[in-house]
Design an enzyme around this catalytic site. Structure first.
Site, PDB file in Angstrom:
ATOM      1  N   LYS A 127       1.166  -1.292  -0.352  1.00 15.04           N
ATOM      2  CA  LYS A 127      -0.389  -0.371  -0.089  1.00 15.04           C
ATOM      3  C   LYS A 127       0.707   1.100   0.271  1.00 15.04           C
ATOM      4  O   LYS A 127       0.682   2.727  -0.708  1.00 15.04           O
ATOM      5  CB  LYS A 127      -0.577  -0.217   1.300  1.00 15.04           C
ATOM      6  CG  LYS A 127      -1.971  -0.958   1.307  1.00 15.04           C
ATOM      7  CD  LYS A 127      -2.734  -1.559   0.039  1.00 15.04           C
ATOM      8  CE  LYS A 127      -2.587  -2.291  -1.146  1.00 15.04           C
ATOM      9  NZ  LYS A 127      -3.072  -3.106  -2.088  1.00 15.04           N
ATOM     10  N   ARG A 140       3.081  13.234 -14.305  1.00 19.33           N
ATOM     11  CA  ARG A 140       2.845  13.069 -16.108  1.00 19.33           C
ATOM     12  C   ARG A 140       1.545  13.901 -16.238  1.00 19.33           C
ATOM     13  O   ARG A 140       1.488  13.766 -17.328  1.00 19.33           O
ATOM     14  CB  ARG A 140       2.365  11.393 -15.940  1.00 19.33           C
ATOM     15  CG  ARG A 140       3.956  10.766 -16.149  1.00 19.33           C
ATOM     16  CD  ARG A 140       3.064   9.557 -16.171  1.00 19.33           C
ATOM     17  NE  ARG A 140       2.506   9.017 -17.386  1.00 19.33           N
ATOM     18  CZ  ARG A 140       1.053   8.387 -17.274  1.00 19.33           C
ATOM     19  NH1 ARG A 140       1.133   7.618 -16.117  1.00 19.33           N
ATOM     20  NH2 ARG A 140       1.012   7.829 -18.696  1.00 19.33           N
ATOM     21  N   LYS A 142      -1.062  14.342 -15.228  1.00 15.79           N
ATOM     22  CA  LYS A 142      -2.586  13.173 -15.209  1.00 15.79           C
ATOM     23  C   LYS A 142      -3.328  13.977 -14.441  1.00 15.79           C
ATOM     24  O   LYS A 142      -4.071  13.309 -13.512  1.00 15.79           O
ATOM     25  CB  LYS A 142      -2.236  12.133 -15.247  1.00 15.79           C
ATOM     26  CG  LYS A 142      -1.584  11.822 -16.589  1.00 15.79           C
ATOM     27  CD  LYS A 142      -2.416  11.579 -17.805  1.00 15.79           C
ATOM     28  CE  LYS A 142      -0.957  11.438 -19.099  1.00 15.79           C
ATOM     29  NZ  LYS A 142      -1.976  11.304 -20.170  1.00 15.79           N
ATOM     30  N   GLN A 145      -6.626  12.663 -13.181  1.00 14.11           N
ATOM     31  CA  GLN A 145      -6.664  11.522 -12.357  1.00 14.11           C
ATOM     32  C   GLN A 145      -6.951  11.385 -10.488  1.00 14.11           C
ATOM     33  O   GLN A 145      -6.685  10.841 -10.537  1.00 14.11           O
ATOM     34  CB  GLN A 145      -6.229  10.484 -13.015  1.00 14.11           C
ATOM     35  CG  GLN A 145      -6.428  10.369 -14.540  1.00 14.11           C
ATOM     36  CD  GLN A 145      -5.282   9.335 -15.041  1.00 14.11           C
ATOM     37  OE1 GLN A 145      -4.091   9.784 -15.350  1.00 14.11           O
ATOM     38  NE2 GLN A 145      -5.971   8.144 -15.842  1.00 14.11           N
ATOM     39  N   HIS A 150      -9.498   8.544  -5.664  1.00 15.81           N
ATOM     40  CA  HIS A 150      -8.095   8.251  -5.576  1.00 15.81           C
ATOM     41  C   HIS A 150      -7.163   8.190  -4.593  1.00 15.81           C
ATOM     42  O   HIS A 150      -7.153   7.229  -4.160  1.00 15.81           O
ATOM     43  CB  HIS A 150      -7.716   8.816  -7.456  1.00 15.81           C
ATOM     44  CG  HIS A 150      -6.083   7.678  -6.856  1.00 15.81           C
ATOM     45  ND1 HIS A 150      -5.885   6.981  -7.774  1.00 15.81           N
ATOM     46  CD2 HIS A 150      -4.495   8.755  -6.851  1.00 15.81           C
ATOM     47  CE1 HIS A 150      -4.340   6.826  -7.933  1.00 15.81           C
ATOM     48  NE2 HIS A 150      -4.150   7.464  -6.930  1.00 15.81           N
ATOM     49  N   HIS A 153      -8.858   6.390  -1.301  1.00 15.79           N
ATOM     50  CA  HIS A 153      -8.691   5.518  -1.311  1.00 15.79           C
ATOM     51  C   HIS A 153      -6.984   5.255  -0.934  1.00 15.79           C
ATOM     52  O   HIS A 153      -6.752   4.120  -0.264  1.00 15.79           O
ATOM     53  CB  HIS A 153      -8.499   4.551  -2.801  1.00 15.79           C
ATOM     54  CG  HIS A 153      -8.819   2.750  -2.730  1.00 15.79           C
ATOM     55  ND1 HIS A 153      -9.452   2.019  -2.547  1.00 15.79           N
ATOM     56  CD2 HIS A 153      -7.609   2.737  -3.793  1.00 15.79           C
ATOM     57  CE1 HIS A 153      -9.281   0.931  -2.663  1.00 15.79           C
ATOM     58  NE2 HIS A 153      -7.817   0.806  -3.800  1.00 15.79           N
ATOM     59  N   TYR A 190      -3.296  -4.294 -16.756  1.00 12.75           N
ATOM     60  CA  TYR A 190      -3.844  -2.996 -17.862  1.00 12.75           C
ATOM     61  C   TYR A 190      -2.975  -1.759 -17.379  1.00 12.75           C
ATOM     62  O   TYR A 190      -2.423  -1.363 -18.724  1.00 12.75           O
ATOM     63  CB  TYR A 190      -5.071  -2.807 -17.193  1.00 12.75           C
ATOM     64  CG  TYR A 190      -5.761  -1.153 -17.833  1.00 12.75           C
ATOM     65  CD1 TYR A 190      -6.175  -1.764 -19.409  1.00 12.75           C
ATOM     66  CD2 TYR A 190      -5.842  -0.077 -17.502  1.00 12.75           C
ATOM     67  CE1 TYR A 190      -6.912  -0.100 -19.825  1.00 12.75           C
ATOM     68  CE2 TYR A 190      -5.854   0.984 -18.305  1.00 12.75           C
ATOM     69  CZ  TYR A 190      -7.085   1.073 -19.257  1.00 12.75           C
ATOM     70  OH  TYR A 190      -7.757   1.901 -20.096  1.00 12.75           O
ATOM     71  N   THR A 211     -14.079  -1.041 -13.046  1.00 10.38           N
ATOM     72  CA  THR A 211     -14.741  -1.090 -11.879  1.00 10.38           C
ATOM     73  C   THR A 211     -15.208  -1.327 -11.718  1.00 10.38           C
ATOM     74  O   THR A 211     -15.864  -1.823 -10.542  1.00 10.38           O
ATOM     75  CB  THR A 211     -14.890   0.663 -12.820  1.00 10.38           C
ATOM     76  OG1 THR A 211     -14.172   1.423 -13.204  1.00 10.38           O
ATOM     77  CG2 THR A 211     -16.136   1.344 -11.255  1.00 10.38           C
ATOM     78  N   GLN A 214     -14.214  -3.873  -9.603  1.00  6.37           N
ATOM     79  CA  GLN A 214     -13.749  -3.409  -8.177  1.00  6.37           C
ATOM     80  C   GLN A 214     -14.890  -3.877  -7.470  1.00  6.37           C
ATOM     81  O   GLN A 214     -14.934  -4.267  -5.970  1.00  6.37           O
ATOM     82  CB  GLN A 214     -13.325  -2.524  -8.277  1.00  6.37           C
ATOM     83  CG  GLN A 214     -11.741  -2.818  -8.795  1.00  6.37           C
ATOM     84  CD  GLN A 214     -11.528  -0.450  -9.032  1.00  6.37           C
ATOM     85  OE1 GLN A 214     -12.036  -0.208  -9.748  1.00  6.37           O
ATOM     86  NE2 GLN A 214      -9.512  -0.470  -8.510  1.00  6.37           N
TER      87      GLN A 214
END
Length: 267
Positions: A127, A140, A142, A145, A150, A153, A190, A211, A214
């Site tokens: 983790k 990057r 992003k 995202q 995110h 979690h 992925y 998703t 999950q």
């Protein structure tokens, strides 16, 4: 009200009387909550404030090779973590003696507890490594995202993996860790394929199903945790209640993400 107070008191005493592995306190990052809290504070500061500000006027870092190596490592590491559960015969340990009314303090259960603790530390270590997911997003550029889902979690999973190992480990954590590791094999596979380049995008048609996978994972966790309560299994109930609460939160957050990401697009 009296029943609620009794439940709280019983679970408090259960935590105090819990027989965890005495070696845990001497393991890396397990002596006190200070180190893991510092790691999470640095993580949140970078991904929410310092990182975006630093990258504001800079071009995005091209981390293609690093991302391939990182995601390949995560796939292999997740496979190894999932095998740890099989080594302690996870289903026998959970559905066999754990719901038995007999005393659990036998040589076999002591050995299982020791293996559980070792596996839990490596899961906690995983983790911490996974916090790099968000760091790479920021570097990057992003930033879209870096969502609440995110960051929440990653943060909550890391911190409470530490709490689980330090305070009140229980057999029910084995199945949850096993399921999560299996899902991460799929997820990082992925990401690995995606990192190989645009020519491999044709193999990523199953993105929207990640998703769903999950959510299935959380559904299985929810059913299992409710069953342990219904069968009055001899597992730390305070831990079960905590897991239940977080599984429900994750189901809500991931369902909301799925609805916004895929259902609205279809409409």
């Amino acid at each position: 009200m009296a029943n609620i107070m009794k439940l709280v008191v019983d679970n408090y005493h259960e935590i105090l009387e819990n027989h965890k592995d005495p070696n845990v306190d001497s393991w890396p990052l397990m002596g006190s909550p200070g180190p893991v809290l510092c790691i999470l504070a640095a993580y949140l500061t970078f991904v929410l404030k310092v990182g975006p500000k630093m990258m504001e006027k800079r071009p995005a870092f091209q981390l293609n090779t690093l991302m391939i190596v990182y995601n390949a490592f995560q796939v292999v590491f997740s496979i190894w973590l999932s095998t740890l559960a099989w080594n302690v015969n996870v289903f026998s340990a959970i559905f066999g003696g754990s719901c038995n009314s007999a005393a659990r303090e036998t040589q076999e259960t002591v050995e299982i507890q020791a293996m559980l603790s070792r596996g839990a530390w490596w899961y906690f270590f995983a983790k911490i490594i996974e916090l790099l997911d968000t760091v790479f997003f920021v570097l990057r550029k992003k930033q879209n995202q870096v969502s609440f889902l995110h960051v929440y979690h990653h943060t909550i999973t890391c911190f409470f993996s530490w709490c689980y190992l330090k305070v009140i480990p229980g057999e029910q954590g084995m199945l949850l860790g096993f399921l999560n590791s299996v899902v991460h094999i799929i997820m990082y596979t992925y990401y690995l394929i995606a990192a190989l380049g645009p020519q491999y995008r044709k193999y990523l048609w199953w993105k929207k199903y990640m998703t769903s996978i999950q959510l299935v994972q959380f559904g299985i966790m929810l059913f299992y945790l409710i069953m342990t309560l219904a069968m009055d299994c001899r597992m730390p109930k305070a831990l079960t209640y905590f897991f239940l609460t977080n599984v429900v939160i994750f189901i809500y957050l991931f369902s909301d993400f799925y609805r916004k990401a895929y259902k609205k697009k279809q409409a």
